[in-house]
Design a protein around this motif. Sequence first.
Motif, PDB file in Angstrom:
ATOM      1  N   PHE A  63     -20.867  18.271 -45.472  1.00 62.13           N
ATOM      2  CA  PHE A  63     -20.721  19.597 -46.066  1.00 62.13           C
ATOM      3  C   PHE A  63     -20.925  19.554 -47.575  1.00 62.13           C
ATOM      4  CE2 PHE A  63     -17.981  20.240 -42.205  1.00 62.13           C
ATOM      5  CZ  PHE A  63     -18.850  21.113 -41.578  1.00 62.13           C
ATOM      6  N   MET A  64     -20.450  18.494 -48.218  1.00 61.60           N
ATOM      7  CA  MET A  64     -20.634  18.364 -49.655  1.00 61.60           C
ATOM      8  C   MET A  64     -22.111  18.165 -50.003  1.00 61.60           C
ATOM      9  SD  MET A  64     -19.003  15.661 -52.352  1.00 61.60           S
ATOM     10  CE  MET A  64     -19.860  14.293 -51.619  1.00 61.60           C
ATOM     11  N   ILE A  65     -22.801  17.335 -49.230  1.00 70.35           N
ATOM     12  CA  ILE A  65     -24.225  17.090 -49.485  1.00 70.35           C
ATOM     13  C   ILE A  65     -25.044  18.359 -49.268  1.00 70.35           C
ATOM     14  CG2 ILE A  65     -26.247  15.816 -48.658  1.00 70.35           C
ATOM     15  CD1 ILE A  65     -24.290  13.495 -48.048  1.00 70.35           C
ATOM     16  N   SER A  66     -24.771  19.054 -48.168  1.00 73.54           N
ATOM     17  CA  SER A  66     -25.523  20.284 -47.911  1.00 73.54           C
ATOM     18  C   SER A  66     -25.198  21.353 -48.948  1.00 73.54           C
ATOM     19  CB  SER A  66     -25.266  20.789 -46.498  1.00 73.54           C
ATOM     20  OG  SER A  66     -23.902  21.103 -46.330  1.00 73.54           O
ATOM     21  N   GLY A  67     -23.960  21.417 -49.416  1.00 73.00           N
ATOM     22  CA  GLY A  67     -23.598  22.366 -50.464  1.00 73.00           C
ATOM     23  C   GLY A  67     -24.321  22.076 -51.767  1.00 73.00           C
ATOM     24  N   ALA A  68     -24.423  20.781 -52.120  1.00 74.91           N
ATOM     25  CA  ALA A  68     -25.136  20.415 -53.351  1.00 74.91           C
ATOM     26  C   ALA A  68     -26.620  20.756 -53.249  1.00 74.91           C
ATOM     27  CB  ALA A  68     -24.948  18.929 -53.629  1.00 74.91           C
ATOM     28  N   LEU A  69     -27.219  20.492 -52.096  1.00 73.99           N
ATOM     29  CA  LEU A  69     -28.630  20.837 -51.911  1.00 73.99           C
ATOM     30  C   LEU A  69     -28.847  22.349 -51.951  1.00 73.99           C
ATOM     31  CD1 LEU A  69     -29.642  18.285 -49.137  1.00 73.99           C
ATOM     32  CD2 LEU A  69     -30.274  18.235 -51.546  1.00 73.99           C
ATOM     33  N   LEU A  70     -27.921  23.082 -51.379  1.00 71.15           N
ATOM     34  CA  LEU A  70     -28.040  24.545 -51.406  1.00 71.15           C
ATOM     35  C   LEU A  70     -27.851  25.100 -52.817  1.00 71.15           C
ATOM     36  CD1 LEU A  70     -26.237  25.467 -48.089  1.00 71.15           C
ATOM     37  CD2 LEU A  70     -28.608  25.957 -48.668  1.00 71.15           C
ATOM     38  N   ILE A  71     -26.972  24.499 -53.605  1.00 75.75           N
ATOM     39  CA  ILE A  71     -26.814  24.928 -54.998  1.00 75.75           C
ATOM     40  C   ILE A  71     -28.107  24.700 -55.775  1.00 75.75           C
ATOM     41  CG2 ILE A  71     -25.683  24.249 -57.180  1.00 75.75           C
ATOM     42  CD1 ILE A  71     -23.999  26.145 -55.654  1.00 75.75           C
ATOM     43  N   ALA A  72     -28.737  23.541 -55.562  1.00 72.51           N
ATOM     44  CA  ALA A  72     -30.001  23.257 -56.245  1.00 72.51           C
ATOM     45  C   ALA A  72     -31.077  24.260 -55.835  1.00 72.51           C
ATOM     46  CB  ALA A  72     -30.450  21.828 -55.941  1.00 72.51           C
ATOM     47  N   LEU A  73     -31.181  24.536 -54.542  1.00 70.20           N
ATOM     48  CA  LEU A  73     -32.161  25.507 -54.056  1.00 70.20           C
ATOM     49  C   LEU A  73     -31.865  26.902 -54.603  1.00 70.20           C
ATOM     50  CD1 LEU A  73     -34.594  25.913 -52.165  1.00 70.20           C
ATOM     51  CD2 LEU A  73     -32.973  26.350 -50.336  1.00 70.20           C
ATOM     52  N   SER A  74     -30.608  27.256 -54.670  1.00 69.78           N
ATOM     53  CA  SER A  74     -30.220  28.552 -55.207  1.00 69.78           C
ATOM     54  C   SER A  74     -30.586  28.668 -56.680  1.00 69.78           C
ATOM     55  CB  SER A  74     -28.714  28.753 -55.016  1.00 69.78           C
ATOM     56  OG  SER A  74     -28.294  29.938 -55.621  1.00 69.78           O
ATOM     57  N   ALA A  75     -30.336  27.615 -57.441  1.00 69.22           N
ATOM     58  CA  ALA A  75     -30.661  27.652 -58.871  1.00 69.22           C
ATOM     59  C   ALA A  75     -32.165  27.815 -59.089  1.00 69.22           C
ATOM     60  CB  ALA A  75     -30.163  26.376 -59.543  1.00 69.22           C
ATOM     61  N   VAL A  76     -32.948  27.082 -58.333  1.00 66.51           N
ATOM     62  CA  VAL A  76     -34.410  27.183 -58.477  1.00 66.51           C
ATOM     63  C   VAL A  76     -34.884  28.589 -58.147  1.00 66.51           C
ATOM     64  CG1 VAL A  76     -36.594  26.405 -57.484  1.00 66.51           C
ATOM     65  CG2 VAL A  76     -34.856  24.736 -58.116  1.00 66.51           C
ATOM     66  N   ASN A  77     -34.391  29.155 -57.062  1.00 66.48           N
ATOM     67  CA  ASN A  77     -34.830  30.498 -56.668  1.00 66.48           C
ATOM     68  C   ASN A  77     -34.350  31.568 -57.635  1.00 66.48           C
ATOM     69  OD1 ASN A  77     -36.462  30.328 -54.269  1.00 66.48           O
ATOM     70  ND2 ASN A  77     -34.669  29.431 -53.304  1.00 66.48           N
ATOM     71  N   LEU A  78     -33.139  31.431 -58.161  1.00 63.89           N
ATOM     72  CA  LEU A  78     -32.660  32.426 -59.121  1.00 63.89           C
ATOM     73  C   LEU A  78     -33.413  32.341 -60.446  1.00 63.89           C
ATOM     74  CD1 LEU A  78     -28.827  32.357 -58.442  1.00 63.89           C
ATOM     75  CD2 LEU A  78     -30.441  34.186 -57.917  1.00 63.89           C
ATOM     76  N   ILE A  79     -33.762  31.141 -60.882  1.00 64.90           N
ATOM     77  CA  ILE A  79     -34.558  31.004 -62.103  1.00 64.90           C
ATOM     78  C   ILE A  79     -35.935  31.635 -61.909  1.00 64.90           C
ATOM     79  CG2 ILE A  79     -35.742  29.309 -63.554  1.00 64.90           C
ATOM     80  CD1 ILE A  79     -33.243  27.520 -63.200  1.00 64.90           C
ATOM     81  N   ARG A  80     -36.541  31.383 -60.752  1.00 65.24           N
ATOM     82  CA  ARG A  80     -37.864  31.958 -60.482  1.00 65.24           C
ATOM     83  C   ARG A  80     -37.801  33.471 -60.315  1.00 65.24           C
ATOM     84  NH1 ARG A  80     -41.364  29.186 -56.198  1.00 65.24           N
ATOM     85  NH2 ARG A  80     -42.980  30.088 -57.487  1.00 65.24           N
ATOM     86  N   ALA A  81     -36.663  33.991 -59.855  1.00 65.32           N
ATOM     87  CA  ALA A  81     -36.538  35.439 -59.656  1.00 65.32           C
ATOM     88  C   ALA A  81     -36.608  36.192 -60.971  1.00 65.32           C
ATOM     89  CB  ALA A  81     -35.222  35.757 -58.941  1.00 65.32           C
ATOM     90  N   PHE A  82     -36.119  35.587 -62.043  1.00 63.96           N
ATOM     91  CA  PHE A  82     -36.095  36.278 -63.327  1.00 63.96           C
ATOM     92  C   PHE A  82     -37.202  35.848 -64.276  1.00 63.96           C
ATOM     93  CE2 PHE A  82     -31.642  36.530 -61.887  1.00 63.96           C
ATOM     94  CZ  PHE A  82     -31.540  37.907 -61.841  1.00 63.96           C
ATOM     95  N   SER A  83     -37.926  34.771 -63.942  1.00 67.53           N
ATOM     96  CA  SER A  83     -38.904  34.273 -64.902  1.00 67.53           C
ATOM     97  C   SER A  83     -40.353  34.526 -64.506  1.00 67.53           C
ATOM     98  CB  SER A  83     -38.704  32.772 -65.122  1.00 67.53           C
ATOM     99  OG  SER A  83     -38.956  32.064 -63.933  1.00 67.53           O
ATOM    100  N   LYS A  84     -40.631  34.638 -63.217  1.00 64.32           N
ATOM    101  CA  LYS A  84     -42.033  34.768 -62.840  1.00 64.32           C
ATOM    102  C   LYS A  84     -42.163  35.636 -61.606  1.00 64.32           C
ATOM    103  CE  LYS A  84     -44.599  31.079 -60.553  1.00 64.32           C
ATOM    104  NZ  LYS A  84     -44.916  29.698 -60.497  1.00 64.32           N
ATOM    105  N   LYS A  85     -43.256  36.392 -61.563  1.00 66.14           N
ATOM    106  CA  LYS A  85     -43.498  37.294 -60.439  1.00 66.14           C
ATOM    107  C   LYS A  85     -43.743  36.507 -59.164  1.00 66.14           C
ATOM    108  CE  LYS A  85     -45.240  41.573 -62.259  1.00 66.14           C
ATOM    109  NZ  LYS A  85     -46.323  42.514 -62.258  1.00 66.14           N
TER     110      LYS A  85
END
Length: 137
Positions: free
Chosen positions: A34-56
């Motif tokens: 659960f900790m490993i999957s949570g860390a991977l999901l946080i990384a994926l979330s950060a990448v997608n949120l950065i892309r949501a505000f920076s590039k079309k």
Amino acid sequence: MKVLNKRGLIIGTTTAVLAIICFAAYFNYSEQRFMISGALLIALSAVNLIRAFSKKGVLEELAENADERDLYLVMKSSHLVIKIMNYVICCFTFVFIILYAIYKFQYFVVIAGTLCGVLVMMFIVLLVVSVYLEKRE
């Protein structure tokens, strides 16, 4: 900040919620997966949120550059894909029901039930999208 990529925003928030659920499960069950999957999901979330505000996103750029012929072709191909998938899933549902009738293995019923659930879900989603598009356009 302006949202440029709606899909990235939705995926980012969804994966953030899943990460929170994984970390809550880690604190309750103390299992490392659960900790490993949570860390991977946080990384994926950060990448997608950065892309949501920076590039079309690709979908937003295509919507700006699409003409009527492209939209018509997409509509026709989507309709054909949905029709083919309905027939294929329906056929496989009946095949697994017949296999259950012949061999009496329980997992054939489980597979047939799952495929039937997918068919029902596709039908409901198709109705909801049709009603939404009729009211919107």
